[in-house]
Design a protein around this motif. Structure first.
Motif, PDB file in Angstrom:
ATOM      1  N   THR A 122      10.025  -6.605   4.063  1.00 36.24           N
ATOM      2  CA  THR A 122       9.086  -7.607   4.549  1.00 36.24           C
ATOM      3  C   THR A 122       7.691  -7.010   4.494  1.00 36.24           C
ATOM      4  OG1 THR A 122      10.736  -8.606   5.989  1.00 36.24           O
ATOM      5  CG2 THR A 122       8.431  -9.033   6.528  1.00 36.24           C
ATOM      6  N   MET A 123       6.735  -7.812   4.033  1.00 37.49           N
ATOM      7  CA  MET A 123       5.347  -7.368   3.931  1.00 37.49           C
ATOM      8  C   MET A 123       4.458  -8.298   4.749  1.00 37.49           C
ATOM      9  SD  MET A 123       5.373  -6.598  -0.140  1.00 37.49           S
ATOM     10  CE  MET A 123       6.261  -8.100  -0.489  1.00 37.49           C
ATOM     11  N   ASN A 124       3.583  -7.711   5.535  1.00 37.59           N
ATOM     12  CA  ASN A 124       2.583  -8.460   6.300  1.00 37.59           C
ATOM     13  C   ASN A 124       1.216  -8.082   5.752  1.00 37.59           C
ATOM     14  OD1 ASN A 124       4.099  -9.879   8.481  1.00 37.59           O
ATOM     15  ND2 ASN A 124       4.841  -7.794   8.802  1.00 37.59           N
ATOM     16  N   MET A 169      -1.916  -4.129   3.906  1.00 39.66           N
ATOM     17  CA  MET A 169      -0.524  -4.557   3.861  1.00 39.66           C
ATOM     18  C   MET A 169       0.362  -3.535   4.567  1.00 39.66           C
ATOM     19  SD  MET A 169       2.010  -5.262   0.561  1.00 39.66           S
ATOM     20  CE  MET A 169       0.633  -5.408  -0.487  1.00 39.66           C
ATOM     21  N   ALA A 170       1.241  -4.034   5.419  1.00 36.52           N
ATOM     22  CA  ALA A 170       2.262  -3.201   6.059  1.00 36.52           C
ATOM     23  C   ALA A 170       3.609  -3.615   5.471  1.00 36.52           C
ATOM     24  CB  ALA A 170       2.259  -3.397   7.569  1.00 36.52           C
ATOM     25  N   THR A 173       2.015   1.592   4.489  1.00 40.53           N
ATOM     26  CA  THR A 173       0.816   0.780   4.609  1.00 40.53           C
ATOM     27  C   THR A 173      -0.004   1.009   3.352  1.00 40.53           C
ATOM     28  OG1 THR A 173      -0.329   2.505   5.845  1.00 40.53           O
ATOM     29  CG2 THR A 173       0.737   0.777   7.135  1.00 40.53           C
ATOM     30  N   MET A 174      -0.683  -0.031   2.944  1.00 38.33           N
ATOM     31  CA  MET A 174      -1.427   0.015   1.694  1.00 38.33           C
ATOM     32  C   MET A 174      -2.728  -0.743   1.885  1.00 38.33           C
ATOM     33  SD  MET A 174      -0.139  -1.542  -1.943  1.00 38.33           S
ATOM     34  CE  MET A 174       0.966  -0.183  -2.298  1.00 38.33           C
ATOM     35  N   THR A 175      -3.771  -0.290   1.202  1.00 44.83           N
ATOM     36  CA  THR A 175      -5.038  -0.995   1.176  1.00 44.83           C
ATOM     37  C   THR A 175      -5.356  -1.346  -0.270  1.00 44.83           C
ATOM     38  OG1 THR A 175      -5.857   0.197   3.116  1.00 44.83           O
ATOM     39  CG2 THR A 175      -7.506  -0.850   1.715  1.00 44.83           C
TER      40      THR A 175
END
Length: 122
Positions: free
Chosen positions: A91-93, A77-78, A65-67
């Motif tokens: 895959t990125m959400n 983003m996950a 996970t990223m901010t």
């Protein structure tokens, strides 16, 4: 697109996204960088605006996970995927909040993959 009151703008954004082409880029990864990837390994250039909240890459699986904090907003983003010694597939959400955007933000899903192309050139 939900949340956008301007129907012409919504149609323009939808059309633009449907017609988007794949983007190719090359990123040379040293053995040390492969041990502890930076945010740029999976997200291209972020100009220091993105930081991992957590990152796990083990046994052929990637979970992170990223901010990101670009001017005026926040994006969470996950990332989930798989990797081998020669490739990755992920895959990125993403969920963006930004008061300057129509509707105050958006959600987007993306797919990325990469492959080893050879030894880094000096």
């Amino acid at each position: 697109m939900p949340g956008i009151k301007d129907k012409a703008l919504a149609a323009q954004i939808t059309s633009s996204m449907k017609n988007a082409k794949a983007t190719d880029f090359t990123h040379c990864v040293t053995p040390a960088e492969a041990e502890k990837p930076s945010s740029e390994m999976f997200t291209a250039k972020t100009n220091g605006q993105c930081k991992y909240d957590d990152f796990r890459m083990a046994n052929g699986k990637i979970d992170a996970t990223m901010t990101c904090t670009p001017e005026g907003g926040t994006m969470k983003m996950a990332m989930n995927g798989s990797y081998s010694s020669t490739a990755y597939d992920m895959t990125m959400n993403m969920v963006t909040s930004n008061a300057q955007m129509p509707g105050g933000g958006m959600s987007m899903k993306a797919h990325t993959k990469g492959a080893r192309t050879g030894v880094c050139k000096a």
